[in-house]
Design an enzyme around this catalytic site. Structure first.
Site, PDB file in Angstrom:
ATOM      1  NE  ARG A  48       0.320   1.336   3.346  1.00  0.00           N
ATOM      2  CZ  ARG A  48       1.407   2.184   3.580  1.00  0.00           C
ATOM      3  NH1 ARG A  48       2.377   1.818   3.462  1.00  0.00           N
ATOM      4  NH2 ARG A  48       1.007   3.562   3.857  1.00  0.00           N
ATOM      5  N   GLY A  49       0.277   2.370  -0.071  1.00  0.00           N
ATOM      6  CA  GLY A  49       0.909   3.807  -0.280  1.00  0.00           C
ATOM      7  C   GLY A  49       1.059   3.950  -1.829  1.00  0.00           C
ATOM      8  NE  ARG A  94      -6.804   0.640  -1.886  1.00  0.00           N
ATOM      9  CZ  ARG A  94      -5.961   1.069  -1.070  1.00  0.00           C
ATOM     10  NH1 ARG A  94      -4.654   0.402  -0.772  1.00  0.00           N
ATOM     11  NH2 ARG A  94      -6.163   2.149  -0.060  1.00  0.00           N
ATOM     12  CD  GLN A 201      -2.945   2.310   7.016  1.00  0.00           C
ATOM     13  OE1 GLN A 201      -3.498   2.607   8.037  1.00  0.00           O
ATOM     14  NE2 GLN A 201      -3.534   2.398   5.759  1.00  0.00           N
ATOM     15  CG  ASP A 242      -3.423   7.765  -1.275  1.00  0.00           C
ATOM     16  OD1 ASP A 242      -3.119   6.646  -1.722  1.00  0.00           O
ATOM     17  OD2 ASP A 242      -2.980   8.224  -0.084  1.00  0.00           O
ATOM     18  CG  ASN A 252      -2.781  11.516   2.911  1.00  0.00           C
ATOM     19  OD1 ASN A 252      -2.385  10.392   2.082  1.00  0.00           O
ATOM     20  ND2 ASN A 252      -2.476  11.483   4.091  1.00  0.00           N
TER      21      ASN A 252
END
Length: 353
Positions: A48-49, A94, A201, A242, A252
Site C-alpha cells: 500500500r501507499g 485502488r 499504518q 494519494d 489522503n
C-alpha cells in the site's frame, strides 16, 4: 530508508514485496508470478501507499507482458491486448491513488511507442519501464527530503499520519523524507505518529520504520492530536498524498482532513509531501476524486477478533479530501509549492492523456 529491506522488487521473473499487513510482528515476502497476484496484493493491502502500488502495478504489467510474449508466438496485437486488460485490472484495485493508473498508462504507452516490435521487444520494454519507474520514485523521494528539510524548525517536533515512509514508496518515503534527511544531517528531531485507524499504518509501519532509523518518536491515538497541538508539542504536520488535483485539494488517508482543521485552528503549518506522479490536474477539485470504500470488517475486526457487537455495520471511507486552503505548502521533487497552487501544479505534474 534502511538497507535492511525493500518494498517491491523484480527477482527471477517475479514481483516480490513485503506483506505489510503482517508488520511489525512478521516480515514475510510475497512472490507474485502473475498480474492477478499483483492485483490481489494491491487490493488486500499486502502492499500500500500510492507510489509503492504504482511501482508494483508497473511490475504487474511486466508480468502480463512476459506471459503474453511467451504465448503470443509473433502476434504483437495479442500482447498489446493483454497489456490493456492488465491495466484495467490493476487500475480498478485502488481507485483513489492516481499513481496506480499513472504507472500503468506510462508503461502501456511506452510499449506502444515501439516501431515494428516483436513480442519479446514489447516485454523487454515494459520491464525496463517498470525498473525506471522504481528508480525515479526513489530519486524523487530523496529530492522531497532535500527540499522539505528546510521547513522543519531546529529541534522540530513533527506530526505525521498513516505511513508515508519507505514502505509506501520505492524507498525513503514522502512525508518521512524530510524527517530522514534532518536525522541524517544530525539535527535533533522528534516525530509524533498517529496510529491511524482502522488499518494502524502509523502504529505498525511508520513507528517500525522510525525505530529502524533510530529516530525518536511518540505514538499517539488519532484523537490525541488536538491535545498535543494545544500543548505546543507540535511544530508542523507533514503528510503524504494519494492524489493532488488541479486546485491543490489533497486526497489522503482518512483522518488527514481532521488533522488539517486542527492544525489551522492552532496555527501550525500543514505540509503535504508527494512526488509529481501524485499530481492529477485532469480533475479540477477534490469533489471529483473517487473515494474508495473498504470493507466494514476492517473497522469492526482487529487482528481477526471482533471489537464491535455482532451485526454492527461500520462506514469505511479509506480516504478524505483536505481543501487546498488548509494546506500551507506542497513538497515535491521539484521544490516547495506555496498557494495559489494551480499554476505551479500544472507545471510540476506529469502529463496525462
Amino acid at each position: 530508508m534502511s538497507s535492511a529491506f525493500r518494498t517491491v522488487w523484480w527477482e527471477a521473473g517475479q514481483v516480490c514485496l513485503i506483506d505489510q499487513r503482517l508488520l511489525p510482528n512478521e516480515t514475510r515476502i510475497v512472490r507474485c508470478a502473475a498480474v492477478e497476484d499483483v492485483a490481489y496484493a494491491i487490493r488486500t493491502m499486502q502492499i500500500r501507499g500510492a507510489p509503492a502500488i504504482g511501482c508494483a502495478a508497473a511490475y504487474g504489467m511486466a508480468l502480463a507482458a512476459c506471459s503474453a510474449a511467451h504465448d503470443a508466438v509473433g502476434d504483437v496485437a495479442r500482447i498489446y491486448a493483454r497489456l490493456a486488460e492488465a491495466k484495467a485490472l490493476l487500475d480498478a484495485q485502488r481507485p483513489t491513488a492516481v499513481n496506480l493508473s499513472w504507472a500503468t498508462r506510462r508503461v502501456l504507452e511506452r510499449a506502444q511507442s515501439l516501431n515494428d516490435p516483436s513480442p519479446h521487444d514489447v516485454a523487454q520494454r515494459v520491464l525496463e519501464e517498470a525498473h525506471a519507474i522504481l528508480a525515479e520514485d526513489l530519486a524523487m523521494c530523496h529530492a522531497i527530503g532535500r527540499h522539505g528539510v528546510a521547513l522543519i524548525p531546529p529541534r522540530g517536533h513533527v506530526l505525521t499520519h498513516c505511513n508515508a515512509g519507505g514502505l509506501a514508496t520505492a524507498g525513503y518515503g514522502t512525508a518521512l523524507a524530510p524527517v530522514r534527511t534532518a536525522h541524517e544531517q544530525g539535527r535533533p528531531i522528534h516525530v509524533y505518529v498517529d496510529e491511524t485507524r482502522p488499518f494502524l499504518q502509523g502504529a505498525r509501519l511508520t513507528a517500525w520504520e522510525l525505530i529502524q532509523e533510530r529516530i525518536p518518536l511518540t505514538l499517539i491515538t488519532d484523537n490525541m492530536a488536538g491535545y498535543f497541538m494545544k500543548r505546543g508539542d507540535i511544530d508542523c504536520v507533514i503528510v503524504g498524498a494519494d492524489r493532488i488535483v488541479a486546485n491543490g485539494d489533497v486526497a489522503n488517508k482518512i483522518g488527514t482532513y481532521s488533522l488539517a482543521v486542527l492544525a489551522r485552528a492552532h496555527r501550525i503549518p500543514f505540509y503535504v509531501a508527494a512526488p509529481s506522479s501524485t499530481i492529477d490536474c485532469s480533475l479540477p477539485n477534490g469533489d471529483a476524486i473517487p473515494i474508495e470504500e473498504r470493507s466494514s470488517d476492517e473497522v469492526t475486526m482487529l487482528f481477526g477478533r471482533r471489537i464491535a457487537p455482532e451485526g454492527v455495520i461500520a462506514a469505511h471511507p479509506a480516504f478524505d479530501v483536505t481543501p487546498a486552503d488548509l494546506v500551507t505548502a506542497i513538497i515535491t521533487e521539484c521544490g516547495v509549492i506555496y498557494p495559489p497552487f494551480a499554476g505551479a501544479l500544472q507545471r510540476s505534474g506529469p502529463k496525462r492523456h
